[in-house]
Design a protein around this motif. Structure first.
Motif, PDB file in Angstrom:
ATOM      1  N   ASP A 229      -7.986  17.745 -10.338  1.00  0.00           N
ATOM      2  CA  ASP A 229      -8.748  18.293  -9.217  1.00  0.00           C
ATOM      3  C   ASP A 229     -10.112  17.621  -9.024  1.00  0.00           C
ATOM      4  OD1 ASP A 229      -9.633  19.248 -11.622  1.00  0.00           O
ATOM      5  OD2 ASP A 229     -10.293  21.192 -10.807  1.00  0.00           O
ATOM      6  N   ARG A 230     -10.429  16.609  -9.870  1.00  0.00           N
ATOM      7  CA  ARG A 230     -11.768  15.995  -9.757  1.00  0.00           C
ATOM      8  C   ARG A 230     -11.734  14.467  -9.656  1.00  0.00           C
ATOM      9  NH1 ARG A 230     -13.141  19.641 -14.223  1.00  0.00           N
ATOM     10  NH2 ARG A 230     -14.138  21.507 -13.363  1.00  0.00           N
ATOM     11  N   TYR A 231     -10.692  13.807 -10.131  1.00  0.00           N
ATOM     12  CA  TYR A 231     -10.782  12.350 -10.181  1.00  0.00           C
ATOM     13  C   TYR A 231     -10.783  11.706  -8.796  1.00  0.00           C
ATOM     14  CZ  TYR A 231      -5.700  11.981  -9.463  1.00  0.00           C
ATOM     15  OH  TYR A 231      -4.445  12.050  -8.964  1.00  0.00           O
ATOM     16  N   ALA A 232     -10.328  12.437  -7.762  1.00  0.00           N
ATOM     17  CA  ALA A 232     -10.381  11.882  -6.401  1.00  0.00           C
ATOM     18  C   ALA A 232     -11.833  11.660  -5.965  1.00  0.00           C
ATOM     19  CB  ALA A 232      -9.672  12.821  -5.429  1.00  0.00           C
ATOM     20  N   SER A 233     -12.677  12.662  -6.219  1.00  0.00           N
ATOM     21  CA  SER A 233     -14.092  12.493  -5.876  1.00  0.00           C
ATOM     22  C   SER A 233     -14.748  11.435  -6.758  1.00  0.00           C
ATOM     23  CB  SER A 233     -14.825  13.824  -6.013  1.00  0.00           C
ATOM     24  OG  SER A 233     -14.754  14.295  -7.358  1.00  0.00           O
ATOM     25  N   ALA A 234     -14.308  11.317  -7.992  1.00  0.00           N
ATOM     26  CA  ALA A 234     -14.882  10.312  -8.880  1.00  0.00           C
ATOM     27  C   ALA A 234     -14.560   8.900  -8.409  1.00  0.00           C
ATOM     28  CB  ALA A 234     -14.363  10.519 -10.304  1.00  0.00           C
ATOM     29  N   LEU A 235     -13.389   8.730  -7.808  1.00  0.00           N
ATOM     30  CA  LEU A 235     -13.006   7.411  -7.305  1.00  0.00           C
ATOM     31  C   LEU A 235     -13.505   7.150  -5.886  1.00  0.00           C
ATOM     32  CD1 LEU A 235      -9.312   7.237  -8.600  1.00  0.00           C
ATOM     33  CD2 LEU A 235     -11.347   6.172  -9.589  1.00  0.00           C
ATOM     34  N   PHE A 236     -13.899   8.195  -5.173  1.00  0.00           N
ATOM     35  CA  PHE A 236     -14.275   8.042  -3.763  1.00  0.00           C
ATOM     36  C   PHE A 236     -15.783   8.006  -3.538  1.00  0.00           C
ATOM     37  CE2 PHE A 236     -15.398  10.251   0.240  1.00  0.00           C
ATOM     38  CZ  PHE A 236     -14.956   9.288   1.135  1.00  0.00           C
ATOM     39  N   LEU A 237     -16.518   8.931  -4.127  1.00  0.00           N
ATOM     40  CA  LEU A 237     -17.941   9.059  -3.826  1.00  0.00           C
ATOM     41  C   LEU A 237     -18.785   7.882  -4.328  1.00  0.00           C
ATOM     42  CD1 LEU A 237     -18.562  12.883  -4.367  1.00  0.00           C
ATOM     43  CD2 LEU A 237     -18.408  11.622  -2.216  1.00  0.00           C
ATOM     44  N   PRO A 238     -18.692   7.439  -5.578  1.00  0.00           N
ATOM     45  CA  PRO A 238     -19.548   6.321  -6.020  1.00  0.00           C
ATOM     46  C   PRO A 238     -19.361   5.036  -5.209  1.00  0.00           C
ATOM     47  CG  PRO A 238     -18.650   7.489  -7.903  1.00  0.00           C
ATOM     48  CD  PRO A 238     -17.951   8.030  -6.702  1.00  0.00           C
ATOM     49  N   PRO A 239     -18.115   4.563  -4.956  1.00  0.00           N
ATOM     50  CA  PRO A 239     -17.992   3.357  -4.118  1.00  0.00           C
ATOM     51  C   PRO A 239     -18.555   3.540  -2.710  1.00  0.00           C
ATOM     52  CG  PRO A 239     -15.946   3.805  -5.287  1.00  0.00           C
ATOM     53  CD  PRO A 239     -16.809   5.010  -5.466  1.00  0.00           C
ATOM     54  N   LEU A 240     -18.341   4.741  -2.143  1.00  0.00           N
ATOM     55  CA  LEU A 240     -18.879   4.987  -0.805  1.00  0.00           C
ATOM     56  C   LEU A 240     -20.403   4.918  -0.803  1.00  0.00           C
ATOM     57  CD1 LEU A 240     -18.396   5.786   2.128  1.00  0.00           C
ATOM     58  CD2 LEU A 240     -18.481   8.190   1.406  1.00  0.00           C
ATOM     59  N   ALA A 241     -21.038   5.468  -1.860  1.00  0.00           N
ATOM     60  CA  ALA A 241     -22.503   5.417  -1.945  1.00  0.00           C
ATOM     61  C   ALA A 241     -22.996   3.981  -2.044  1.00  0.00           C
ATOM     62  CB  ALA A 241     -22.971   6.231  -3.152  1.00  0.00           C
ATOM     63  N   VAL A 242     -22.282   3.157  -2.824  1.00  0.00           N
ATOM     64  CA  VAL A 242     -22.688   1.757  -2.965  1.00  0.00           C
ATOM     65  C   VAL A 242     -22.538   1.013  -1.636  1.00  0.00           C
ATOM     66  CG1 VAL A 242     -22.158  -0.429  -4.114  1.00  0.00           C
ATOM     67  CG2 VAL A 242     -22.158   1.707  -5.422  1.00  0.00           C
TER      68      VAL A 242
END
Length: 385
Positions: A124-137
């Motif tokens: 329930d959490r790894y999707a945000s872990a893979l999505f949010l950091p690259p998007l921020a960069v």
């Protein structure tokens, strides 16, 4: 106005950033209160506050803030992931793409060994872990590139504005120099004719009355001196980069007494009162006094022909004073003037820190007066201490 707007924009961005970081710190504390009965509320809150303070501090933002947030996210996982996103965004905006990618990868990889209840590698959490950091960069790199482009364009516009202003000033100086050179050429030609003809007449002074011979001598000497002054000025205008001669660097000092004597010889009625010695005043003051008296006597001859002129000069510290007055007389119709003599004198006196007044003084009397304070450190003899 543009600079004020930019400062206002930076200030509001700083306020918005501070509000966002405070909101994320509060969210981390609230989420910690719902995990394991809130037993980790205090350490998570303390860590979140420390990370938030590091992100908001301009001195600690690099490299301490990214490293601190990376280490905290590696342990607490999803609770501090939003703060990691802010840190990665800051690094990307500053153009530190490699550091941003390194911190993101390190935080996500180390979180495998972090606190299990908040680990990012759960369904329930790894999707945000893979999505949010690259998007921020990615967003940070785009915004940073845009800001640098806007700054570069603004800098180019400022350079173009300054260059345009300098060109306008250079064009103005060149045009004024060209006009002055043309006028001086014309005047030099006419003064040469006056000097030539007066010299020819002076060779026959034996056949002329004595007053006429004296006037011819005065006319020839004055025209020759004026011609020499014009040539010095013309040479300086045409060769601005050339080393000026000694005469050009230090113009010939003529005192008010000589000017009054010439005017008396020309038939003008003048009463001169001088206090102190010219050497007690700076050279610039003596030149200003000479020009003021010269212009005043010329105006008196033009507008009050035959009227007596009173000249008072005081060179003594703490200020140089000059006053020229004359009662009304008969205006002459054979003279032409530009009307800018007093304007130039006022600018000269103002540049020296003084004040010049010119106008009626009662009963039709015309008065020109100036007071020029001596610079600090001037002794009684006019030299600096």
């Amino acid at each position: 106005m543009a600079r004020v707007s930019r400062r206002e924009g930076r200030r509001w961005r700083a306020y918005g950033r501070a509000a966002l970081v405070a909101l994320l710190v509060s969210a981390a504390a609230l989420n910690a209160a719902t995990i394991d009965g809130g037993e980790h509320l205090l350490p998570v809150t303390a860590t979140a506050l420390l990370c938030g303070a590091a992100l908001l501090s301009s001195r600690l933002r690099w490299p301490l803030a990214p490293l601190l947030v990376t280490a905290a996210t590696a342990w607490w996982g999803s609770l501090l992931l939003p703060l990691l996103v802010v840190a990665l965004f800051d690094l990307a905006v500053d153009g530190r793409a490699r550091a941003a990618v390194g911190c993101g990868v390190a935080a996500l990889a180390a979180n495998v060994l972090g606190y299990p209840a908040t680990a990012l590698w759960t369904p329930d959490r790894y999707a945000s872990a893979l999505f949010l950091p690259p998007l921020a960069v990615i967003l940070g790199l785009w915004l940073g590139s845009r800001r640098r482009l806007v700054q570069a364009l603004a800098s180019d516009v400022e350079h173009l504005r300054i260059e345009s202003k300098l060109r306008e000033e250079a064009a103005g100086h060149a045009e004024r120099s060209r006009i002055a050179a043309e006028m001086h050429d014309v005047l030099a030609h006419r003064l040469s004719l006056i000097a030539l003809h007066s010299g020819v007449l002076a060779t026959r002074r034996d056949a002329l009355p004595a007053p006429v011979a004296e006037r011819l001598t005065l006319l020839r000497r004055t025209s020759v001196e004026a011609l020499a002054d014009l040539r010095d000025i013309l040479g300086a205008l045409r060769e601005p980069d050339a080393e000026p001669s000694a005469a050009a660097r230090a113009p010939v000092m003529r005192e008010v007494r000589e000017l009054v004597d010439e005017a008396l010889a020309a038939g003008q009625h003048i009463e001169l009162t001088s206090e102190g010695h010219p050497e007690q005043a700076p050279t610039t003051h003596r030149l200003a006094v000479y020009r003021i008296v010269q212009e005043s006597l010329t105006n008196a001859r033009k507008h009050a022909s035959g009227a007596p002129v009173t000249v008072r000069v005081d060179y003594r510290p703490p200020a140089t004073h000059v006053e020229v007055t004359n009662p009304p007389g008969t205006p002459r119709t054979d003279t032409v003037g530009g009307g800018y003599g007093l304007v130039g004198l006022r600018e000269r006196v103002t540049a020296l820190g003084g004040h010049l007044t010119a106008g009626p003084a009662g009963a039709g009397t015309w008065r020109v007066a100036a007071r020029i304070p001596h610079p600090p450190g001037v002794e009684q003899n006019g030299t600096r201490t």
